[in-house]
Design an enzyme around this catalytic site. Structure first.
Site, PDB file in Angstrom:
ATOM      1  N   SER A 140       0.836  -1.204   0.000  1.00 34.63           N
ATOM      2  CA  SER A 140       0.000   0.000   0.000  1.00 34.63           C
ATOM      3  C   SER A 140       0.866   1.248   0.000  1.00 34.63           C
ATOM      4  O   SER A 140       1.614   1.502   0.948  1.00 34.63           O
ATOM      5  CB  SER A 140      -0.917   0.025   1.221  1.00 34.63           C
ATOM      6  OG  SER A 140      -1.532   1.299   1.277  1.00 34.63           O
ATOM      7  N   HIS A 198      -0.958  -1.053  -4.380  1.00 34.69           N
ATOM      8  CA  HIS A 198      -2.273  -0.753  -3.808  1.00 34.69           C
ATOM      9  C   HIS A 198      -2.328   0.748  -3.544  1.00 34.69           C
ATOM     10  O   HIS A 198      -1.458   1.311  -2.890  1.00 34.69           O
ATOM     11  CB  HIS A 198      -2.488  -1.542  -2.514  1.00 34.69           C
ATOM     12  CG  HIS A 198      -3.853  -1.378  -1.933  1.00 34.69           C
ATOM     13  ND1 HIS A 198      -4.957  -2.036  -2.436  1.00 34.69           N
ATOM     14  CD2 HIS A 198      -4.300  -0.622  -0.903  1.00 34.69           C
ATOM     15  CE1 HIS A 198      -6.031  -1.699  -1.734  1.00 34.69           C
ATOM     16  NE2 HIS A 198      -5.660  -0.839  -0.793  1.00 34.69           N
ATOM     17  N   ASP A 216      -4.623   3.847  -2.134  1.00 27.96           N
ATOM     18  CA  ASP A 216      -5.770   4.183  -1.276  1.00 27.96           C
ATOM     19  C   ASP A 216      -6.212   5.618  -1.485  1.00 27.96           C
ATOM     20  O   ASP A 216      -5.481   6.550  -1.162  1.00 27.96           O
ATOM     21  CB  ASP A 216      -5.370   4.006   0.188  1.00 27.96           C
ATOM     22  CG  ASP A 216      -5.194   2.547   0.554  1.00 27.96           C
ATOM     23  OD1 ASP A 216      -6.157   1.787   0.391  1.00 27.96           O
ATOM     24  OD2 ASP A 216      -4.085   2.180   1.001  1.00 27.96           O
ATOM     25  N   MET A 222      -8.813   8.482  -0.381  1.00 30.11           N
ATOM     26  CA  MET A 222      -9.724   8.837   0.719  1.00 30.11           C
ATOM     27  C   MET A 222     -10.172  10.281   0.570  1.00 30.11           C
ATOM     28  O   MET A 222      -9.351  11.153   0.287  1.00 30.11           O
ATOM     29  CB  MET A 222      -9.003   8.686   2.056  1.00 30.11           C
ATOM     30  CG  MET A 222      -8.411   7.313   2.281  1.00 30.11           C
ATOM     31  SD  MET A 222      -7.524   7.268   3.844  1.00 30.11           S
ATOM     32  CE  MET A 222      -6.854   5.607   3.790  1.00 30.11           C
ATOM     33  N   HIS A 232      -8.114   1.501  -4.633  1.00 33.83           N
ATOM     34  CA  HIS A 232      -9.159   1.271  -3.621  1.00 33.83           C
ATOM     35  C   HIS A 232      -9.796   2.619  -3.290  1.00 33.83           C
ATOM     36  O   HIS A 232      -9.183   3.464  -2.651  1.00 33.83           O
ATOM     37  CB  HIS A 232      -8.465   0.648  -2.386  1.00 33.83           C
ATOM     38  CG  HIS A 232      -9.332   0.493  -1.185  1.00 33.83           C
ATOM     39  ND1 HIS A 232      -8.814   0.230   0.072  1.00 33.83           N
ATOM     40  CD2 HIS A 232     -10.674   0.559  -1.021  1.00 33.83           C
ATOM     41  CE1 HIS A 232      -9.799   0.127   0.952  1.00 33.83           C
ATOM     42  NE2 HIS A 232     -10.935   0.333   0.315  1.00 33.83           N
ATOM     43  N   MET A 256     -12.044   4.944  -1.362  1.00 28.85           N
ATOM     44  CA  MET A 256     -12.785   5.183  -0.117  1.00 28.85           C
ATOM     45  C   MET A 256     -13.381   6.577  -0.214  1.00 28.85           C
ATOM     46  O   MET A 256     -12.994   7.497   0.515  1.00 28.85           O
ATOM     47  CB  MET A 256     -11.835   5.045   1.088  1.00 28.85           C
ATOM     48  CG  MET A 256     -11.477   3.593   1.385  1.00 28.85           C
ATOM     49  SD  MET A 256      -9.989   3.456   2.391  1.00 28.85           S
ATOM     50  CE  MET A 256      -8.752   3.519   1.096  1.00 28.85           C
ATOM     51  N   MET A 296     -12.329  -5.703   4.069  1.00 35.47           N
ATOM     52  CA  MET A 296     -11.560  -4.871   5.005  1.00 35.47           C
ATOM     53  C   MET A 296     -11.338  -5.680   6.283  1.00 35.47           C
ATOM     54  O   MET A 296     -12.259  -6.315   6.789  1.00 35.47           O
ATOM     55  CB  MET A 296     -12.317  -3.590   5.372  1.00 35.47           C
ATOM     56  CG  MET A 296     -12.444  -2.545   4.280  1.00 35.47           C
ATOM     57  SD  MET A 296     -10.920  -2.014   3.466  1.00 35.47           S
ATOM     58  CE  MET A 296      -9.874  -1.532   4.820  1.00 35.47           C
ATOM     59  N   ASP A 354      -7.280  -6.386   3.355  1.00 38.16           N
ATOM     60  CA  ASP A 354      -6.646  -5.069   3.508  1.00 38.16           C
ATOM     61  C   ASP A 354      -6.740  -4.596   4.953  1.00 38.16           C
ATOM     62  O   ASP A 354      -7.835  -4.340   5.461  1.00 38.16           O
ATOM     63  CB  ASP A 354      -7.348  -4.083   2.558  1.00 38.16           C
ATOM     64  CG  ASP A 354      -6.672  -2.724   2.512  1.00 38.16           C
ATOM     65  OD1 ASP A 354      -5.607  -2.558   3.147  1.00 38.16           O
ATOM     66  OD2 ASP A 354      -7.217  -1.836   1.828  1.00 38.16           O
TER      67      ASP A 354
HETATM   68  C1  DX5 Z   1      -6.768   1.731   5.030  1.00 34.80           C
HETATM   69  C2  DX5 Z   1      -6.267   1.294   3.683  1.00 34.80           C
HETATM   70  C3  DX5 Z   1      -5.191   0.286   3.713  1.00 34.80           C
HETATM   71  C4  DX5 Z   1      -3.952   0.667   4.475  1.00 34.80           C
HETATM   72  C5  DX5 Z   1      -3.392  -0.603   5.045  1.00 34.80           C
HETATM   73  O1  DX5 Z   1      -8.010   2.308   4.931  1.00 34.80           O
HETATM   74  O2  DX5 Z   1      -7.311   0.757   2.903  1.00 34.80           O
HETATM   75  O3  DX5 Z   1      -4.852  -0.108   2.378  1.00 34.80           O
HETATM   76  O4  DX5 Z   1      -2.988   1.299   3.684  1.00 34.80           O
HETATM   77  O5  DX5 Z   1      -2.366  -0.300   5.899  1.00 34.80           O
HETATM   78  P1  DX5 Z   1      -1.731  -1.359   6.887  1.00 34.80           P
HETATM   79  O6  DX5 Z   1      -1.194  -2.485   6.059  1.00 34.80           O
HETATM   80  O7  DX5 Z   1      -0.671  -0.565   7.574  1.00 34.80           O
HETATM   81  O8  DX5 Z   1      -2.821  -1.816   7.825  1.00 34.80           O
HETATM   82 ZN    ZN Z   2      -6.706  -0.079   0.905  1.00 34.01          ZN
END
Ligand code: DX5
Ligand code: ZN
Length: 220
Positions: A9, A34, A36, A38, A67, A69, A138, A176
């Site tokens: 990630s 990956h 993320d 947000m 991903h 969010m 998740m 994840d």
């Molecule tokens: C959180 C993200 C994850 C995050 C995971 O909302 O979707 O992808 O980066 O991080 P770790 O592996 O540190 O839990």
């Molecule tokens: Zn993620």
């Protein structure tokens, strides 16, 4: 079962050294990036958007697993595809017309997947499963890296794998949140095949070696 994939990630990467960290992933045993996204609404945090994804894409030699969010992700699918997304996953909880959103992702030339928050019932997937390349479960509350893995995930993976098998599909199950070298084998045993790892990789002394270990454990 499908080969096991590792997706570091980039949320945990050093944004001041994004090219270096992207190249580290290129030159490792990792399979995907990956990414993320947000928006500060769907989750209580803001990460990054199109310009940062485009910057990663410029150097990446592996697929981008994006991903989302964000609320109403359908407003931005084409833009994420344009900056280089290869796989786009949207939260079940974030879009009203899920079927339409998945079609939109595929029409934009990407593989489509659905993400479920940790206690969203699996049965909402029953009828939409054939439309999905992957389901992301998740294993933390989304919004932040570095959180503790929630054990309820094991049961959910088993039940989802059963649902996928019953429908004769080969849908990937991605996990994840809180994935480490301590739980990845148990996650594989439960039926998962694709693993996101953020802080465990990037906060380690040797990220390349950490990825290699995760990949080996997942495929052992
Ligand atoms: C959180 C993200 C994850 C995050 C995971 O909302 O979707 O992808 O980066 O991080 P770790 O592996 O540190 O839990
Ligand atoms: Zn993620």
């Amino acid at each position: 079962m499908a080969s096991k994939l590792i997706a570091p990630s980039m949320l945990a990467a050093d944004f001041g050294n994004l090219q270096r960290d992207t190249e580290m992933v290129n030159n490792s045993y990792a399979d995907w990036f990956h990414i993320d996204v947000m928006d500060g609404h769907f989750v209580p945090n803001i990460s990054y958007g199109m310009p940062v994804i485009a910057a990663i894409k410029k150097h990446a030699t592996k697929p981008l697993d994006v991903h989302l969010m964000i609320e109403q992700p359908e407003r931005y699918i084409e833009e994420f595809a344009k900056v280089g997304a290869d796989i786009i996953t949207v939260h079940y909880e974030s879009t009203v017309h899920l079927h339409r959103t998945l079609r939109q992702i595929k029409d934009a030339g990407c593989k489509a997947g659905i993400v479920l928050n940790i206690t969203t019932p699996l049965n909402v997937l029953e009828d939409i499963l054939p439309e999905c390349y992957m389901i992301l479960l998740m294993s933390i509350n989304p919004g932040f890296g570095g959180q503790k893995f929630e054990d309820i995930t094991y049961k959910r993976i088993k039940n989802l794998r059963k649902m996928i098998d019953e429908q004769g599909l080969d849908t990937r199950i991605e996990i994840d949140g809180g994935v480490t070298d301590k739980n990845i084998e148990q996650l594989v045993a439960a039926g998962a095949d694709t693993f996101v790892a953020g802080s465990h990789v990037f906060k380690s002394d040797n990220p390349t070696a950490t990825i290699k270990t995760l990949k080996a454990l997942a495929n052992s």
